[in-house]
Design a protein around this motif. Structure first.
Motif, PDB file in Angstrom:
ATOM      1  N   PHE A  33       0.790  -1.277  -0.074  1.00 62.33           N
ATOM      2  CA  PHE A  33       0.151   0.151   0.076  1.00 62.33           C
ATOM      3  C   PHE A  33       0.676   1.175   0.040  1.00 62.33           C
ATOM      4  CE2 PHE A  33      -2.626  -3.520   1.433  1.00 62.33           C
ATOM      5  CZ  PHE A  33      -3.776  -3.297   1.036  1.00 62.33           C
ATOM      6  N   VAL A  34       1.977   1.128   0.628  1.00 65.33           N
ATOM      7  CA  VAL A  34       2.927   2.381   0.755  1.00 65.33           C
ATOM      8  C   VAL A  34       3.462   2.614  -0.765  1.00 65.33           C
ATOM      9  CG1 VAL A  34       5.227   3.453   1.656  1.00 65.33           C
ATOM     10  CG2 VAL A  34       3.557   2.071   3.084  1.00 65.33           C
ATOM     11  N   VAL A  35       3.839   1.500  -1.474  1.00 65.67           N
ATOM     12  CA  VAL A  35       4.253   1.454  -2.882  1.00 65.67           C
ATOM     13  C   VAL A  35       3.012   2.111  -3.654  1.00 65.67           C
ATOM     14  CG1 VAL A  35       4.834   0.144  -4.746  1.00 65.67           C
ATOM     15  CG2 VAL A  35       5.949  -0.218  -2.810  1.00 65.67           C
ATOM     16  N   ALA A  36       1.877   1.839  -3.503  1.00 68.66           N
ATOM     17  CA  ALA A  36       0.499   2.078  -4.380  1.00 68.66           C
ATOM     18  C   ALA A  36       0.601   3.641  -4.117  1.00 68.66           C
ATOM     19  CB  ALA A  36      -0.502   1.472  -3.826  1.00 68.66           C
ATOM     20  N   TYR A  37       0.610   4.101  -2.916  1.00 69.39           N
ATOM     21  CA  TYR A  37       0.526   5.419  -2.706  1.00 69.39           C
ATOM     22  C   TYR A  37       1.650   6.212  -3.294  1.00 69.39           C
ATOM     23  CZ  TYR A  37      -0.122  10.125  -0.710  1.00 69.39           C
ATOM     24  OH  TYR A  37      -0.319  11.341  -0.208  1.00 69.39           O
ATOM     25  N   ALA A  38       2.751   5.691  -3.226  1.00 63.45           N
ATOM     26  CA  ALA A  38       3.909   6.536  -4.032  1.00 63.45           C
ATOM     27  C   ALA A  38       3.910   6.369  -5.461  1.00 63.45           C
ATOM     28  CB  ALA A  38       5.342   5.675  -3.408  1.00 63.45           C
ATOM     29  N   LEU A  39       3.066   5.571  -5.954  1.00 64.49           N
ATOM     30  CA  LEU A  39       2.823   5.582  -7.546  1.00 64.49           C
ATOM     31  C   LEU A  39       1.492   6.409  -7.924  1.00 64.49           C
ATOM     32  CD1 LEU A  39       3.071   1.648  -8.264  1.00 64.49           C
ATOM     33  CD2 LEU A  39       4.895   3.565  -8.693  1.00 64.49           C
ATOM     34  N   VAL A  40       0.847   6.739  -6.876  1.00 62.01           N
ATOM     35  CA  VAL A  40      -0.261   7.666  -7.428  1.00 62.01           C
ATOM     36  C   VAL A  40       0.436   8.995  -7.304  1.00 62.01           C
ATOM     37  CG1 VAL A  40      -2.310   8.672  -6.220  1.00 62.01           C
ATOM     38  CG2 VAL A  40      -1.922   6.167  -6.272  1.00 62.01           C
ATOM     39  N   ILE A  46       4.689  13.192 -12.672  1.00 61.59           N
ATOM     40  CA  ILE A  46       4.651  13.414 -14.135  1.00 61.59           C
ATOM     41  C   ILE A  46       3.781  14.306 -14.777  1.00 61.59           C
ATOM     42  CG2 ILE A  46       4.546  11.755 -16.295  1.00 61.59           C
ATOM     43  CD1 ILE A  46       5.403   9.541 -14.039  1.00 61.59           C
ATOM     44  N   ARG A  47       2.508  14.119 -14.346  1.00 58.99           N
ATOM     45  CA  ARG A  47       1.503  14.816 -15.065  1.00 58.99           C
ATOM     46  C   ARG A  47       1.655  16.459 -14.601  1.00 58.99           C
ATOM     47  NH1 ARG A  47      -0.083  12.444 -18.873  1.00 58.99           N
ATOM     48  NH2 ARG A  47      -2.553  11.901 -18.987  1.00 58.99           N
ATOM     49  N   LEU A  48       2.065  16.754 -13.608  1.00 59.91           N
ATOM     50  CA  LEU A  48       2.557  18.012 -13.293  1.00 59.91           C
ATOM     51  C   LEU A  48       3.757  18.806 -14.244  1.00 59.91           C
ATOM     52  CD1 LEU A  48       2.191  20.460 -11.256  1.00 59.91           C
ATOM     53  CD2 LEU A  48       3.886  19.748  -9.840  1.00 59.91           C
ATOM     54  N   SER A  49       4.652  17.752 -14.626  1.00 66.08           N
ATOM     55  CA  SER A  49       5.633  18.092 -15.362  1.00 66.08           C
ATOM     56  C   SER A  49       5.243  18.426 -16.710  1.00 66.08           C
ATOM     57  CB  SER A  49       6.774  17.261 -15.484  1.00 66.08           C
ATOM     58  OG  SER A  49       6.655  16.092 -16.035  1.00 66.08           O
ATOM     59  N   GLN A  50       3.824  17.937 -17.023  1.00 64.73           N
ATOM     60  CA  GLN A  50       3.446  17.792 -18.618  1.00 64.73           C
ATOM     61  C   GLN A  50       2.668  19.141 -18.868  1.00 64.73           C
ATOM     62  OE1 GLN A  50       1.864  14.037 -18.661  1.00 64.73           O
ATOM     63  NE2 GLN A  50       3.691  12.980 -19.714  1.00 64.73           N
ATOM     64  N   GLY A  51       2.489  19.765 -17.726  1.00 67.15           N
ATOM     65  CA  GLY A  51       1.567  21.148 -17.832  1.00 67.15           C
ATOM     66  C   GLY A  51       0.182  21.047 -17.062  1.00 67.15           C
TER      67      GLY A  51
ATOM     68  N   THR B 108      12.457   8.450 -12.460  1.00 68.43           N
ATOM     69  CA  THR B 108      11.335   9.310 -13.016  1.00 68.43           C
ATOM     70  C   THR B 108      10.959  10.470 -12.385  1.00 68.43           C
ATOM     71  OG1 THR B 108      10.634   6.848 -13.595  1.00 68.43           O
ATOM     72  CG2 THR B 108       9.080   8.896 -14.059  1.00 68.43           C
ATOM     73  N   ALA B 109      10.728  10.281 -11.009  1.00 65.55           N
ATOM     74  CA  ALA B 109      10.352  11.425 -10.245  1.00 65.55           C
ATOM     75  C   ALA B 109      11.284  12.510 -10.240  1.00 65.55           C
ATOM     76  CB  ALA B 109      10.403  10.804  -8.785  1.00 65.55           C
ATOM     77  N   ALA B 110      12.681  12.231 -10.042  1.00 67.03           N
ATOM     78  CA  ALA B 110      13.594  13.443 -10.224  1.00 67.03           C
ATOM     79  C   ALA B 110      13.757  14.050 -11.625  1.00 67.03           C
ATOM     80  CB  ALA B 110      15.064  12.574  -9.916  1.00 67.03           C
ATOM     81  N   VAL B 111      13.484  13.258 -12.697  1.00 68.37           N
ATOM     82  CA  VAL B 111      13.608  13.670 -14.066  1.00 68.37           C
ATOM     83  C   VAL B 111      12.331  14.856 -14.293  1.00 68.37           C
ATOM     84  CG1 VAL B 111      13.261  13.515 -16.498  1.00 68.37           C
ATOM     85  CG2 VAL B 111      14.845  12.009 -15.122  1.00 68.37           C
ATOM     86  N   ALA B 112      11.153  14.319 -13.763  1.00 71.28           N
ATOM     87  CA  ALA B 112       9.777  15.037 -13.786  1.00 71.28           C
ATOM     88  C   ALA B 112      10.009  16.411 -12.786  1.00 71.28           C
ATOM     89  CB  ALA B 112       8.552  14.166 -13.288  1.00 71.28           C
ATOM     90  N   LEU B 113      10.719  16.127 -11.696  1.00 72.60           N
ATOM     91  CA  LEU B 113      10.520  17.371 -10.837  1.00 72.60           C
ATOM     92  C   LEU B 113      11.738  18.436 -11.431  1.00 72.60           C
ATOM     93  CD1 LEU B 113      10.519  15.485  -7.492  1.00 72.60           C
ATOM     94  CD2 LEU B 113       9.090  17.338  -8.026  1.00 72.60           C
ATOM     95  N   ALA B 114      12.740  17.766 -12.014  1.00 77.21           N
ATOM     96  CA  ALA B 114      13.795  18.864 -13.006  1.00 77.21           C
ATOM     97  C   ALA B 114      12.978  19.467 -13.660  1.00 77.21           C
ATOM     98  CB  ALA B 114      14.854  18.070 -13.158  1.00 77.21           C
TER      99      ALA B 114
END
Lengths: 132, 116
Positions: A33-40, A46-51, B108-114
């Motif tokens: 569950f800790v891993v699942a939350y980290a993946l969320v 990732i979405r934030l970096s895409q705009g 992946t997190a490091a790249v996205a945050l950068a």
């Protein structure tokens, strides 16, 4: 056929035999569950970096009933993780001696839980306390 | 003498376990329940502006990276050792399935945050 057939104690389901082992397994399984939350959260980053559009899609996903249900389960498991982490801490850390007396296990657990409470309240205030 | 590779993994496991035990439940509540449902009004609103502003600061980047990476390494280590308890043979594949996911997630997190 004179082959020896020595008794080998079966190990299938060994952890269901005993309350102690059940608790151990419950504690270990929180890891999924800790891993699942980290993946969320990773998906959110990732979405934030895409705009803007991508990130708002992720936020919409969080508002869905499935997501809220998932996070309610995650919340329950994380609370159990906090409890179990600090209950085994007296065994996982080196003995703590203060003025010649070993600090009892319950005090270490209580101190850990108190730290978690303070840290959580601080985080809540940082996130929600500031009116904007 | 062959040195054990365990200490760094155990350290990441411990750090992730401690961080998740201290603030994990509150994080789940805030990001997964309170913010999406708008439980506490505008103060907890989760918006693009707020998230981007947070992730633009070096300390914000560090905090987000620490949560994601340490939670992943904590889980990977614990799952890897629990597989053994279920009678799963530990080999290079199971090692990669656990620690590889944590490593890939960290990068992946490091790249996205950068990029943010």
């Amino acid at each position: 056929m004179a082959a020896r057939r020595p008794y080998v104690r079966p190990m299938d389901g060994w952890w269901r035999r005993d309350r102690f082992f059940l608790k151990y397994m419950a504690r270990e399984l929180t890891a999924f569950f800790v891993v699942a939350y980290a993946l969320v959260l990773l998906a959110g980053v990732i979405r934030l970096s895409q705009g803007r559009g991508a990130f708002e899609g992720w936020l919409d996903g969080l508002r869905s009933g499935w997501s809220v249900a998932l996070h309610l389960v995650l919340l329950a498991v994380f609370l159990f993780h906090t409890y179990s982490w600090f209950s085994i801490m007296p065994k996982t850390m080196p003995p703590l001696v203060v003025s010649g007396h070993r600090v009892p296990a319950w005090a270490i657990t209580a101190a850990g839980l108190a730290c978690a409470g303070v840290a959580s309240i601080a985080l809540f205030l940082a996130f929600a306390g500031r009116p904007r | 003498m062959k040195r054990s590779t365990q200490p760094p993994f155990w350290l990441l496991f411990g750090a992730g376990g401690m961080l998740s035990a201290l603030v994990g439940a509150m994080l789940v509540f805030l990001t997964g329940i309170a913010a999406p449902l708008g439980l506490f009004g505008a103060g907890t609103a989760f918006t693009y502006e707020r998230a981007a502003a947070f992730a633009h600061q070096p300390l914000g980047k560090l905090a987000v990276a620490a949560v994601i990476a340490l939670f992943l390494w904590h889980g990977a280590h614990r799952i890897y050792h629990t597989l053994h308890d279920f009678g799963v043979r530990l080999n290079a594949f199971t090692w990669l399935a656990c620690y590889g996911v944590a490593l890939a997630g960290t990068i992946t997190a490091a790249v996205a945050l950068a990029v943010v």
